[in-house]
Design a protein around this motif. Structure first.
Motif, PDB file in Angstrom:
ATOM      1  N   SER A   1      -6.200   5.893  11.602  1.00 37.03           N
ATOM      2  CA  SER A   1      -7.215   4.973  12.109  1.00 37.03           C
ATOM      3  C   SER A   1      -6.969   3.562  11.580  1.00 37.03           C
ATOM      4  O   SER A   1      -6.700   3.362  10.387  1.00 37.03           O
ATOM      5  CB  SER A   1      -8.605   5.439  11.679  1.00 37.03           C
ATOM      6  N   ARG A   2      -7.083   2.571  12.452  1.00 36.64           N
ATOM      7  CA  ARG A   2      -6.930   1.178  12.035  1.00 36.64           C
ATOM      8  C   ARG A   2      -7.928   0.818  10.946  1.00 36.64           C
ATOM      9  O   ARG A   2      -7.633   0.006  10.058  1.00 36.64           O
ATOM     10  CB  ARG A   2      -7.124   0.249  13.240  1.00 36.64           C
ATOM     11  N   ARG A   3      -9.110   1.417  11.006  1.00 38.76           N
ATOM     12  CA  ARG A   3     -10.144   1.095  10.025  1.00 38.76           C
ATOM     13  C   ARG A   3      -9.707   1.476   8.609  1.00 38.76           C
ATOM     14  O   ARG A   3     -10.020   0.762   7.645  1.00 38.76           O
ATOM     15  CB  ARG A   3     -11.451   1.807  10.389  1.00 38.76           C
ATOM     16  N   ALA A   4      -8.975   2.574   8.465  1.00 35.96           N
ATOM     17  CA  ALA A   4      -8.516   2.986   7.140  1.00 35.96           C
ATOM     18  C   ALA A   4      -7.630   1.914   6.511  1.00 35.96           C
ATOM     19  O   ALA A   4      -7.783   1.553   5.336  1.00 35.96           O
ATOM     20  CB  ALA A   4      -7.771   4.311   7.225  1.00 35.96           C
ATOM     21  N   TYR A   5      -6.704   1.366   7.304  1.00 34.27           N
ATOM     22  CA  TYR A   5      -5.817   0.319   6.790  1.00 34.27           C
ATOM     23  C   TYR A   5      -6.597  -0.960   6.493  1.00 34.27           C
ATOM     24  O   TYR A   5      -6.333  -1.640   5.494  1.00 34.27           O
ATOM     25  CB  TYR A   5      -4.708   0.022   7.799  1.00 34.27           C
ATOM     26  N   ALA A   6      -7.549  -1.279   7.370  1.00 34.55           N
ATOM     27  CA  ALA A   6      -8.343  -2.496   7.168  1.00 34.55           C
ATOM     28  C   ALA A   6      -9.144  -2.412   5.870  1.00 34.55           C
ATOM     29  O   ALA A   6      -9.196  -3.370   5.091  1.00 34.55           O
ATOM     30  CB  ALA A   6      -9.276  -2.710   8.360  1.00 34.55           C
ATOM     31  N   VAL A   7      -9.764  -1.252   5.616  1.00 37.31           N
ATOM     32  CA  VAL A   7     -10.538  -1.082   4.386  1.00 37.31           C
ATOM     33  C   VAL A   7      -9.630  -1.187   3.163  1.00 37.31           C
ATOM     34  O   VAL A   7      -9.973  -1.825   2.154  1.00 37.31           O
ATOM     35  CB  VAL A   7     -11.280   0.276   4.390  1.00 37.31           C
ATOM     36  N   ALA A   8      -8.450  -0.572   3.234  1.00 41.22           N
ATOM     37  CA  ALA A   8      -7.514  -0.621   2.111  1.00 41.22           C
ATOM     38  C   ALA A   8      -7.101  -2.059   1.802  1.00 41.22           C
ATOM     39  O   ALA A   8      -7.017  -2.458   0.629  1.00 41.22           O
ATOM     40  CB  ALA A   8      -6.289   0.240   2.397  1.00 41.22           C
ATOM     41  N   CYS A   9      -6.843  -2.848   2.836  1.00 39.96           N
ATOM     42  CA  CYS A   9      -6.483  -4.251   2.627  1.00 39.96           C
ATOM     43  C   CYS A   9      -7.660  -5.040   2.049  1.00 39.96           C
ATOM     44  O   CYS A   9      -7.488  -5.872   1.145  1.00 39.96           O
ATOM     45  CB  CYS A   9      -6.017  -4.886   3.934  1.00 39.96           C
TER      46      CYS A   9
ATOM     47  N   LEU B   1       0.858  -1.182   0.000  1.00 37.62           N
ATOM     48  CA  LEU B   1       0.000   0.000   0.000  1.00 37.62           C
ATOM     49  C   LEU B   1       0.895   1.233   0.000  1.00 37.62           C
ATOM     50  O   LEU B   1       1.828   1.329   0.793  1.00 37.62           O
ATOM     51  CB  LEU B   1      -0.890   0.027   1.246  1.00 37.62           C
ATOM     52  N   PHE B   2       0.599   2.180  -0.881  1.00 39.63           N
ATOM     53  CA  PHE B   2       1.356   3.418  -0.963  1.00 39.63           C
ATOM     54  C   PHE B   2       0.498   4.594  -0.511  1.00 39.63           C
ATOM     55  O   PHE B   2      -0.679   4.697  -0.880  1.00 39.63           O
ATOM     56  CB  PHE B   2       1.813   3.685  -2.400  1.00 39.63           C
TER      57      PHE B   2
ATOM     58  N   ASP C   1      -4.152  -1.563  -8.175  1.00 38.90           N
ATOM     59  CA  ASP C   1      -5.200  -2.587  -8.169  1.00 38.90           C
ATOM     60  C   ASP C   1      -6.401  -2.147  -7.340  1.00 38.90           C
ATOM     61  O   ASP C   1      -7.516  -2.631  -7.565  1.00 38.90           O
ATOM     62  CB  ASP C   1      -4.650  -3.897  -7.601  1.00 38.90           C
ATOM     63  N   ALA C   2      -6.185  -1.251  -6.379  1.00 38.42           N
ATOM     64  CA  ALA C   2      -7.281  -0.722  -5.554  1.00 38.42           C
ATOM     65  C   ALA C   2      -6.869   0.640  -5.025  1.00 38.42           C
ATOM     66  O   ALA C   2      -5.704   0.861  -4.698  1.00 38.42           O
ATOM     67  CB  ALA C   2      -7.605  -1.667  -4.401  1.00 38.42           C
ATOM     68  N   VAL C   3      -7.839   1.539  -4.960  1.00 36.61           N
ATOM     69  CA  VAL C   3      -7.595   2.910  -4.490  1.00 36.61           C
ATOM     70  C   VAL C   3      -8.519   3.186  -3.312  1.00 36.61           C
ATOM     71  O   VAL C   3      -9.740   3.015  -3.418  1.00 36.61           O
ATOM     72  CB  VAL C   3      -7.842   3.937  -5.620  1.00 36.61           C
ATOM     73  N   THR C   4      -7.934   3.614  -2.193  1.00 37.18           N
ATOM     74  CA  THR C   4      -8.708   3.944  -0.991  1.00 37.18           C
ATOM     75  C   THR C   4      -8.350   5.355  -0.564  1.00 37.18           C
ATOM     76  O   THR C   4      -7.188   5.642  -0.266  1.00 37.18           O
ATOM     77  CB  THR C   4      -8.401   2.961   0.156  1.00 37.18           C
ATOM     78  N   VAL C   5      -9.360   6.226  -0.554  1.00 39.51           N
ATOM     79  CA  VAL C   5      -9.161   7.638  -0.231  1.00 39.51           C
ATOM     80  C   VAL C   5     -10.024   7.976   0.983  1.00 39.51           C
ATOM     81  O   VAL C   5     -11.210   7.644   1.028  1.00 39.51           O
ATOM     82  CB  VAL C   5      -9.535   8.533  -1.434  1.00 39.51           C
TER      83      VAL C   5
END
Length: 219
Positions: free
Chosen positions: A150-158, A10-11, A136-140
């Motif tokens: 927030s842990r939730r941000a990383y969880a959603v990105a994964c 993840l970048f 492959d996936a973009v999370t903003v």
């Protein structure tokens, strides 16, 4: 000895795929108040300014509301600035880092899952980047309503990338964001420049196999 088992990366965006965000804030602080630390100081230590940034990054207030609120705080600290265009002035100091863009493409060509996890700033902060083509996936943050660290941000990105946290490496220019990622089981590389980031990833990622796919996990 490093055991290379991770298969996905993840970048972050600003300060990783672009030049330094800190430098961009310093340049604008110098321009508007002859104080390079002013914006950074307000956003980290001034309660109202920090709250505005969090609300904007989480998508609870629009760019214009963030700009006008931050401009009011800047004026309260002696900087004669108006809100409209303030975010764009910050973004002008951010330029693409071609070496990091190449690194993203190389990792993906090797068969690794590669995603973006970014705290958004402004309506047009990703202009000039073909994010769906790069990742492959973009999370903003502004789209999911939660921001790093927030842990939730990383969880959603994964979840969006289709990988487990323990199979993933996070690349971010802010050490606190790496610390937060590690709490979820994600390994981290604090970005400073493309060569050191590439070297850091090489220590953590499983080598690609001959067919261009990430190699098997090692125990």
């Amino acid at each position: 000895m490093n055991v290379r088992v991770r298969t996905a990366v993840l970048f972050d965006f600003g300060g990783v795929l672009t030049t330094s965000v800190v430098t961009a804030f310093e340049e604008l602080g110098t321009e508007i108040a002859d104080d390079p630390e002013l914006l950074l100081r307000l956003l980290s230590k001034d309660e109202e300014s920090s709250a505005l940034l969090v609300a904007h990054e989480e998508g609870r207030i629009k760019e214009s509301e963030f700009e006008n609120g931050l401009a009011a705080r800047l004026r309260a600290h002696g900087a004669p600035v108006e809100g409209p265009g303030l975010v764009r002035r910050i973004q002008t100091g951010l330029r693409p880092d071609p070496d990091m863009i190449t690194l993203v493409a190389t990792l993906r060509a090797e068969g690794r899952r590669v995603g973006l996890l970014s705290n958004s700033l402004g309506d047009r902060c990703y202009d000039g980047f073909d994010l769906p083509g790069m990742f492959d996936a973009v999370t903003v943050s502004g789209e999911i309503g939660v921001r790093k660290p927030s842990r939730r941000a990383y969880a959603v990105a994964c979840e969006r990338l289709g990988v487990r946290p323990e199979d993933t490496v996070m690349v971010d220019d802010l050490p606190q964001n790496i610390v937060a990622a590690e709490r979820l089981g994600i390994a981290g590389v604090v970005h400073r420049d493309a060569p050191t980031t590439a070297a850091g990833l090489a220590k953590l990622l499983a080598p690609p196999s001959a067919d261009g796919r990430s190699g098997p996990r090692r125990s």
